[in-house]
Design a protein around this motif. Sequence first.
Motif, PDB file in Angstrom:
ATOM      1  N   ASP A 432       0.817  -1.212   0.000  1.00  0.00           N
ATOM      2  CA  ASP A 432       0.000   0.000   0.000  1.00  0.00           C
ATOM      3  C   ASP A 432       0.851   1.262   0.000  1.00  0.00           C
ATOM      4  N   VAL A 433       1.993   1.228   0.650  1.00  0.00           N
ATOM      5  CA  VAL A 433       2.916   2.364   0.586  1.00  0.00           C
ATOM      6  C   VAL A 433       3.315   2.615  -0.873  1.00  0.00           C
ATOM      7  N   ARG A 434       3.574   1.547  -1.582  1.00  0.00           N
ATOM      8  CA  ARG A 434       3.947   1.670  -3.000  1.00  0.00           C
ATOM      9  C   ARG A 434       2.772   2.171  -3.827  1.00  0.00           C
ATOM     10  N   ARG A 435       1.550   1.765  -3.477  1.00  0.00           N
ATOM     11  CA  ARG A 435       0.375   2.254  -4.202  1.00  0.00           C
ATOM     12  C   ARG A 435       0.238   3.769  -4.071  1.00  0.00           C
ATOM     13  N   VAL A 436       0.412   4.271  -2.856  1.00  0.00           N
ATOM     14  CA  VAL A 436       0.311   5.713  -2.627  1.00  0.00           C
ATOM     15  C   VAL A 436       1.358   6.455  -3.450  1.00  0.00           C
ATOM     16  N   GLN A 437       2.598   5.973  -3.424  1.00  0.00           N
ATOM     17  CA  GLN A 437       3.671   6.657  -4.127  1.00  0.00           C
ATOM     18  C   GLN A 437       3.501   6.547  -5.634  1.00  0.00           C
ATOM     19  N   ARG A 438       3.064   5.359  -6.104  1.00  0.00           N
ATOM     20  CA  ARG A 438       2.889   5.180  -7.544  1.00  0.00           C
ATOM     21  C   ARG A 438       1.808   6.114  -8.087  1.00  0.00           C
ATOM     22  N   LEU A 439       0.723   6.262  -7.340  1.00  0.00           N
ATOM     23  CA  LEU A 439      -0.340   7.167  -7.770  1.00  0.00           C
ATOM     24  C   LEU A 439       0.174   8.602  -7.835  1.00  0.00           C
ATOM     25  N   SER A 440       0.896   9.035  -6.805  1.00  0.00           N
ATOM     26  CA  SER A 440       1.439  10.396  -6.796  1.00  0.00           C
ATOM     27  C   SER A 440       2.397  10.616  -7.954  1.00  0.00           C
ATOM     28  N   ASP A 441       3.285   9.655  -8.182  1.00  0.00           N
ATOM     29  CA  ASP A 441       4.272   9.785  -9.248  1.00  0.00           C
ATOM     30  C   ASP A 441       3.616   9.863 -10.618  1.00  0.00           C
ATOM     31  N   SER A 442       2.448   9.222 -10.761  1.00  0.00           N
ATOM     32  CA  SER A 442       1.764   9.231 -12.052  1.00  0.00           C
ATOM     33  C   SER A 442       1.210  10.605 -12.404  1.00  0.00           C
ATOM     34  N   GLY A 443       0.943  11.425 -11.395  1.00  0.00           N
ATOM     35  CA  GLY A 443       0.329  12.727 -11.619  1.00  0.00           C
ATOM     36  C   GLY A 443      -1.171  12.655 -11.816  1.00  0.00           C
ATOM     37  N   VAL A 444      -1.722  11.451 -11.954  1.00  0.00           N
ATOM     38  CA  VAL A 444      -3.160  11.291 -12.178  1.00  0.00           C
ATOM     39  C   VAL A 444      -3.953  11.782 -10.985  1.00  0.00           C
ATOM     40  N   GLY A 445      -3.484  11.490  -9.797  1.00  0.00           N
ATOM     41  CA  GLY A 445      -4.177  11.891  -8.577  1.00  0.00           C
ATOM     42  C   GLY A 445      -3.253  11.744  -7.393  1.00  0.00           C
ATOM     43  N   MET A 446      -3.795  12.038  -6.212  1.00  0.00           N
ATOM     44  CA  MET A 446      -3.000  11.885  -4.997  1.00  0.00           C
ATOM     45  C   MET A 446      -3.922  11.540  -3.848  1.00  0.00           C
ATOM     46  N   ILE A 447      -3.531  10.529  -3.073  1.00  0.00           N
ATOM     47  CA  ILE A 447      -4.164  10.233  -1.807  1.00  0.00           C
ATOM     48  C   ILE A 447      -3.072  10.197  -0.748  1.00  0.00           C
ATOM     49  N   SER A 448      -3.467  10.101   0.508  1.00  0.00           N
ATOM     50  CA  SER A 448      -2.501   9.944   1.590  1.00  0.00           C
ATOM     51  C   SER A 448      -2.916   8.748   2.431  1.00  0.00           C
ATOM     52  N   SER A 449      -2.155   8.469   3.450  1.00  0.00           N
ATOM     53  CA  SER A 449      -2.411   7.303   4.284  1.00  0.00           C
ATOM     54  C   SER A 449      -2.657   7.727   5.720  1.00  0.00           C
ATOM     55  N   THR A 450      -3.194   6.807   6.493  1.00  0.00           N
ATOM     56  CA  THR A 450      -3.337   6.980   7.934  1.00  0.00           C
ATOM     57  C   THR A 450      -3.255   5.605   8.561  1.00  0.00           C
ATOM     58  N   ARG A 451      -3.622   5.490   9.823  1.00  0.00           N
ATOM     59  CA  ARG A 451      -3.711   4.177  10.468  1.00  0.00           C
ATOM     60  C   ARG A 451      -5.085   4.044  11.103  1.00  0.00           C
ATOM     61  N   VAL A 452      -5.682   2.902  10.877  1.00  0.00           N
ATOM     62  CA  VAL A 452      -6.995   2.581  11.427  1.00  0.00           C
ATOM     63  C   VAL A 452      -6.833   1.375  12.340  1.00  0.00           C
ATOM     64  N   ARG A 453      -7.040   1.599  13.635  1.00  0.00           N
ATOM     65  CA  ARG A 453      -6.810   0.553  14.650  1.00  0.00           C
ATOM     66  C   ARG A 453      -5.406  -0.024  14.505  1.00  0.00           C
ATOM     67  N   GLY A 454      -4.462   0.834  14.225  1.00  0.00           N
ATOM     68  CA  GLY A 454      -3.068   0.437  14.107  1.00  0.00           C
ATOM     69  C   GLY A 454      -2.671  -0.095  12.747  1.00  0.00           C
ATOM     70  N   GLU A 455      -3.625  -0.279  11.855  1.00  0.00           N
ATOM     71  CA  GLU A 455      -3.350  -0.852  10.541  1.00  0.00           C
ATOM     72  C   GLU A 455      -3.183   0.253   9.504  1.00  0.00           C
ATOM     73  N   TYR A 456      -2.152   0.102   8.658  1.00  0.00           N
ATOM     74  CA  TYR A 456      -1.910   1.070   7.584  1.00  0.00           C
ATOM     75  C   TYR A 456      -3.136   1.134   6.689  1.00  0.00           C
ATOM     76  N   ALA A 457      -3.587   2.342   6.383  1.00  0.00           N
ATOM     77  CA  ALA A 457      -4.813   2.517   5.607  1.00  0.00           C
ATOM     78  C   ALA A 457      -4.621   3.547   4.516  1.00  0.00           C
ATOM     79  N   LEU A 458      -5.198   3.275   3.358  1.00  0.00           N
ATOM     80  CA  LEU A 458      -5.308   4.256   2.290  1.00  0.00           C
ATOM     81  C   LEU A 458      -6.499   5.146   2.620  1.00  0.00           C
ATOM     82  N   ARG A 459      -6.305   6.454   2.479  1.00  0.00           N
ATOM     83  CA  ARG A 459      -7.342   7.401   2.907  1.00  0.00           C
ATOM     84  C   ARG A 459      -7.709   8.311   1.753  1.00  0.00           C
ATOM     85  N   LEU A 460      -8.980   8.304   1.407  1.00  0.00           N
ATOM     86  CA  LEU A 460      -9.522   9.135   0.344  1.00  0.00           C
ATOM     87  C   LEU A 460     -10.319  10.261   0.991  1.00  0.00           C
ATOM     88  N   CYS A 461      -9.917  11.506   0.745  1.00  0.00           N
ATOM     89  CA  CYS A 461     -10.591  12.663   1.336  1.00  0.00           C
ATOM     90  C   CYS A 461     -11.126  13.536   0.205  1.00  0.00           C
TER      91      CYS A 461
END
Length: 485
Positions: A432-461
Amino acid sequence: MSKGTEGLELSAATMRAMGYGVVDRLVDRIVGLDEQPAWRGATREEMRSRLDGLGQELGVPLEDGLVGAGGDSPEGFEALLDLLAEQVTPYRGNVDHPRFFAFVPSCPTWPGILGELMAAGLNAFQGTWLESAGPSALELEVLGWFRAWLEYPPESAGLLMSGGSAANLTALVTAREDRLGADWRDGVIYASEETHSSVFRAARILGFHADRIRTVPHDRGFRLRPAALAEAVAEDRSRGLRPFLVVANGGATSTGAVDPLPALTELAREENLWLHVDAAYGGFAILTDRGRTALTGIGDADSVTLDPHKWLYQPFEAGCLMVRDGRKLEDAFHILPDYLQDTEVSRGSVPDDTEVNFADRGLQLTRSWRALKVWLTVRYWGIARIRAAIDRCIDLAERAEARIRESDTLELLTPAALGIVCFKGPGGEEADVRRVQRLSDSGVGMISSTRVRGEYALRLCILGHRSGWEDVVAVIERLERPIDR
């Protein structure tokens, strides 16, 4: 010596030409956002190299790769704008891009941008009524709108400031002065595990040690548990400490969760706690039916943080603190030194019914005119149009939740709440870390991450008024692609 030859004045024609040039560039940027990358980054070394080149073009001496003090000779304004456009401004997040869903987007509308420009050109000093009767009266009108939206009483008061961090700090100072006074070392603050970091930073700035800041567990919906708060308060009182403040979420930054405000209000009154609601993220959702339902009870809080540069579509910076008993805000901050004795104003029975020195309500004496851009935006568009834009963002998040539930690749972690959805992809945190970076590098869009109950999470705002369903789908489909492609 003529001002025109050696001073810093420009002719009217030159000022107009420079201004038109800047406006043209800004308009071109906004209308072309869809074709621009949502994010473009650079390392410190890359930017040092670019700024070195920029400095050499300007003939500026540099030391250690940093821009020097500036050259002796003037430069053409258009040439300077070209250099910025080539070497500086492309390297950032376009936070108003239709596919920028990272952190908390800010998507101002044009009237607000022009309001910011006008405020800078008018250069109003808005710390005292004496120096800014008109701008101060306009800020009181804007605060009156916020009062009505929160359903606060006439004796409430507030001020506009840089953002939620400054507002939360101001709220903590007000609560401390009101509930603890000069002897505050044994005071205890309570906050959720989901509380924004600015609250903890504010407590640190005010000198509260870590053992005076209690983190209260949340329930499965990420809402602070009133029973757990009551237990913590009772325990601290038994230790001889003085509980005085609870901070509730009016839209948590990670998940969009809203704490149970009616239950917390009841407990706060029983225990003589100041209840502050940090609604910097979600507060203006109160303009919608769903937002008002989610934020039920917010008008009973002792203070509320709001951020117009989020869901009121203002350019940075625009934050606000509203205090239910406005006198307590002024009692906490009012200081009248001799050199300001000419600015003193009388205090009426209701704070906003008389002249107001906004310097008496917060940290700043010198204040810019932040209310102008808010006033222009709301008056130009009307509340119905703004409400529709907020509702559309909430709709998009709910549709995103449904789309993620149906995905063969993605797994939902939190349901949509005030524009935020959290989820994960296959392969664990590293993938998922790679997914976040790959999306940003593409320029198509950008999301960020957080943690949900201690688990790494992709976050769409989803907060921007430019975003459409096609933008949300484009980002989700990118995240669904196999990570090795």
